[in-house]
Motif scaffolding. Structure first.
Motif, PDB file in Angstrom:
ATOM      1  N   TRP A  12     -28.507  20.824  14.013  1.00 47.50           N
ATOM      2  CA  TRP A  12     -29.016  20.773  12.530  1.00 47.50           C
ATOM      3  C   TRP A  12     -30.229  19.706  12.837  1.00 47.50           C
ATOM      4  N   LEU A  13     -31.525  19.788  12.373  1.00 51.49           N
ATOM      5  CA  LEU A  13     -32.731  19.590  12.628  1.00 51.49           C
ATOM      6  C   LEU A  13     -32.999  19.007  11.696  1.00 51.49           C
ATOM      7  N   GLN A  14     -33.371  17.568  11.984  1.00 53.77           N
ATOM      8  CA  GLN A  14     -33.395  16.574  11.017  1.00 53.77           C
ATOM      9  C   GLN A  14     -34.400  16.870  10.178  1.00 53.77           C
ATOM     10  N   LEU A  15     -35.217  15.816   8.818  1.00 55.07           N
ATOM     11  CA  LEU A  15     -35.990  15.996   8.410  1.00 55.07           C
ATOM     12  C   LEU A  15     -37.529  16.185   8.946  1.00 55.07           C
ATOM     13  N   GLY A  16     -38.620  16.721   8.775  1.00 52.37           N
ATOM     14  CA  GLY A  16     -39.323  17.168   8.800  1.00 52.37           C
ATOM     15  C   GLY A  16     -39.426  18.359  10.853  1.00 52.37           C
ATOM     16  N   ILE A  17     -38.046  17.993  10.971  1.00 55.11           N
ATOM     17  CA  ILE A  17     -38.513  19.848  11.845  1.00 55.11           C
ATOM     18  C   ILE A  17     -37.485  20.818  11.806  1.00 55.11           C
ATOM     19  N   TYR A  18     -38.269  21.749  12.788  1.00 53.30           N
ATOM     20  CA  TYR A  18     -38.325  23.060  11.577  1.00 53.30           C
ATOM     21  C   TYR A  18     -38.652  24.365  12.771  1.00 53.30           C
ATOM     22  N   ASN A  19     -37.839  25.166  13.340  1.00 52.65           N
ATOM     23  CA  ASN A  19     -37.798  25.711  14.360  1.00 52.65           C
ATOM     24  C   ASN A  19     -37.444  27.571  14.261  1.00 52.65           C
ATOM     25  N   GLU A  20     -37.944  28.181  13.833  1.00 56.75           N
ATOM     26  CA  GLU A  20     -37.655  29.244  14.077  1.00 56.75           C
ATOM     27  C   GLU A  20     -36.608  29.871  14.946  1.00 56.75           C
ATOM     28  N   GLU A  21     -37.366  29.951  16.159  1.00 57.54           N
ATOM     29  CA  GLU A  21     -36.564  30.893  17.115  1.00 57.54           C
ATOM     30  C   GLU A  21     -35.868  29.702  18.174  1.00 57.54           C
ATOM     31  N   ALA A  22     -35.665  28.950  17.413  1.00 56.18           N
ATOM     32  CA  ALA A  22     -34.528  28.391  17.963  1.00 56.18           C
ATOM     33  C   ALA A  22     -33.120  27.546  17.241  1.00 56.18           C
ATOM     34  N   ALA A  23     -33.621  28.232  16.003  1.00 58.38           N
ATOM     35  CA  ALA A  23     -32.368  28.310  14.900  1.00 58.38           C
ATOM     36  C   ALA A  23     -32.193  29.590  15.252  1.00 58.38           C
ATOM     37  N   ALA A  24     -32.445  31.027  15.432  1.00 58.54           N
ATOM     38  CA  ALA A  24     -32.299  32.777  15.886  1.00 58.54           C
ATOM     39  C   ALA A  24     -31.302  32.084  16.904  1.00 58.54           C
ATOM     40  N   LEU A  25     -32.048  31.365  18.293  1.00 59.05           N
ATOM     41  CA  LEU A  25     -31.280  31.112  19.254  1.00 59.05           C
ATOM     42  C   LEU A  25     -29.508  30.953  19.285  1.00 59.05           C
ATOM     43  N   VAL A  26     -29.306  29.679  18.278  1.00 63.32           N
ATOM     44  CA  VAL A  26     -28.063  29.294  18.503  1.00 63.32           C
ATOM     45  C   VAL A  26     -27.301  30.214  16.851  1.00 63.32           C
ATOM     46  N   GLN A  27     -27.467  30.400  15.605  1.00 60.22           N
ATOM     47  CA  GLN A  27     -27.248  31.859  15.098  1.00 60.22           C
ATOM     48  C   GLN A  27     -26.624  32.748  15.761  1.00 60.22           C
ATOM     49  N   ALA A  28     -27.489  33.122  16.803  1.00 58.09           N
ATOM     50  CA  ALA A  28     -27.204  34.795  17.816  1.00 58.09           C
ATOM     51  C   ALA A  28     -25.538  34.164  18.341  1.00 58.09           C
ATOM     52  N   ALA A  29     -25.219  32.833  18.168  1.00 56.52           N
ATOM     53  CA  ALA A  29     -24.220  32.771  19.044  1.00 56.52           C
ATOM     54  C   ALA A  29     -23.047  31.994  18.591  1.00 56.52           C
ATOM     55  N   GLY A  30     -23.234  32.952  16.580  1.00 56.92           N
ATOM     56  CA  GLY A  30     -22.129  31.838  15.879  1.00 56.92           C
ATOM     57  C   GLY A  30     -21.990  30.545  15.311  1.00 56.92           C
ATOM     58  N   ILE A  31     -23.676  30.051  15.690  1.00 56.56           N
ATOM     59  CA  ILE A  31     -23.493  28.333  15.064  1.00 56.56           C
ATOM     60  C   ILE A  31     -24.794  28.618  14.875  1.00 56.56           C
ATOM     61  N   GLU A  32     -23.821  27.639  12.935  1.00 53.66           N
ATOM     62  CA  GLU A  32     -24.697  27.550  11.890  1.00 53.66           C
ATOM     63  C   GLU A  32     -25.983  26.531  12.154  1.00 53.66           C
ATOM     64  N   ALA A  33     -26.793  27.266  11.366  1.00 56.39           N
ATOM     65  CA  ALA A  33     -28.308  26.447  11.403  1.00 56.39           C
ATOM     66  C   ALA A  33     -29.131  25.817  10.453  1.00 56.39           C
ATOM     67  N   ILE A  34     -28.845  24.681  10.475  1.00 52.03           N
ATOM     68  CA  ILE A  34     -29.483  23.959   8.752  1.00 52.03           C
ATOM     69  C   ILE A  34     -31.224  23.374   9.776  1.00 52.03           C
ATOM     70  N   MET A  35     -31.910  23.158   8.654  1.00 52.27           N
ATOM     71  CA  MET A  35     -33.589  22.811   9.823  1.00 52.27           C
ATOM     72  C   MET A  35     -34.276  22.054   8.265  1.00 52.27           C
ATOM     73  N   ASP A  36     -34.993  20.615   9.011  1.00 56.01           N
ATOM     74  CA  ASP A  36     -35.177  19.930   8.048  1.00 56.01           C
ATOM     75  C   ASP A  36     -34.927  19.386   6.456  1.00 56.01           C
ATOM     76  N   ARG A  37     -33.634  19.136   6.912  1.00 54.75           N
ATOM     77  CA  ARG A  37     -33.214  17.962   6.417  1.00 54.75           C
ATOM     78  C   ARG A  37     -32.668  16.616   7.107  1.00 54.75           C
ATOM     79  N   CYS A  38     -32.570  15.541   5.986  1.00 48.29           N
ATOM     80  CA  CYS A  38     -32.140  14.589   7.089  1.00 48.29           C
ATOM     81  C   CYS A  38     -30.603  14.347   6.377  1.00 48.29           C
ATOM     82  N   ILE A  39     -29.299  14.762   7.587  1.00 48.35           N
ATOM     83  CA  ILE A  39     -28.312  14.715   7.449  1.00 48.35           C
ATOM     84  C   ILE A  39     -27.250  13.331   6.385  1.00 48.35           C
ATOM     85  N   LYS A  40     -28.003  12.720   6.936  1.00 47.70           N
ATOM     86  CA  LYS A  40     -27.693  11.218   6.184  1.00 47.70           C
ATOM     87  C   LYS A  40     -28.166  10.977   4.090  1.00 47.70           C
ATOM     88  N   VAL A  41     -29.308  12.558   4.214  1.00 49.32           N
ATOM     89  CA  VAL A  41     -29.522  12.097   2.701  1.00 49.32           C
ATOM     90  C   VAL A  41     -28.347  13.125   1.784  1.00 49.32           C
TER      91      VAL A  41
END
Length: 142
Positions: A104-133
């Motif tokens: 999970w990348l917090q609000l304002g943080i976005y990187n498609e390469e990072a997301a693709a890396l974890v997704q390829a390993a079966g890990i779900e990606a969430i970007m540019d969202r505040c977990i608290k909100v």
């Protein structure tokens, strides 16, 4: 194909199933966003595992120098780092002894390469969202 976050219902399910959150870049300074968000999540009942090589403990929890040093399972790796630094955090996530379910990348943080890396390993990606909100909106009374 452009990255899309999971739908809100899926995020709600993720949060309902989460017990432990490793927070990369968690500061021990109470005026920092990472501290305030993590403290709020801790008060909602989540266990916070700080990941910051520059501090010994945060919010009453031992801090780890890297994700690979964590021996216990974590459900979410929550990242408070610059977007350009998140590929190395994704790589560290893949080296963890116990793979998390979510990166999970917090609000304002976005990187498609990072997301693709974890997704390829079966890990779900969430970007540019505040977990608290998201938690406050989707699980207001927990």
């Amino acid at each position: 194909m452009a990255f899309e976050n999971p739908p809100r219902e899926r995020i709600k399910t993720i949060l309902e199933q989460t017990k432990t959150i490793a927070v990369v870049g968690l500061s021990d300074k109470p005026d920092r966003t990472s501290y305030m968000v993590s403290e709020a999540m801790q008060q909602k009942g989540y266990r916070i595992v700080p990941v910051n090589p520059n501090v010994e403990s945060v919010l009453g929890e031992k801090s780890y120098a890297s994700l690979a040093d964590i021996d216990e399972p974590v459900d979410i790796v929550n990242v408070f780092r610059r977007s350009e630094d998140t590929v190395s955090v994704a790589e560290d996530t893949l080296r963890m002894k116990h793979k998390p379910s979510v990166f999970w990348l917090q609000l304002g943080i976005y990187n498609e390469e990072a997301a693709a890396l974890v997704q390829a390993a079966g890990i779900e990606a969430i970007m540019d969202r505040c977990i608290k909100v998201e938690d406050s909106i989707l699980r207001p009374k927990q």
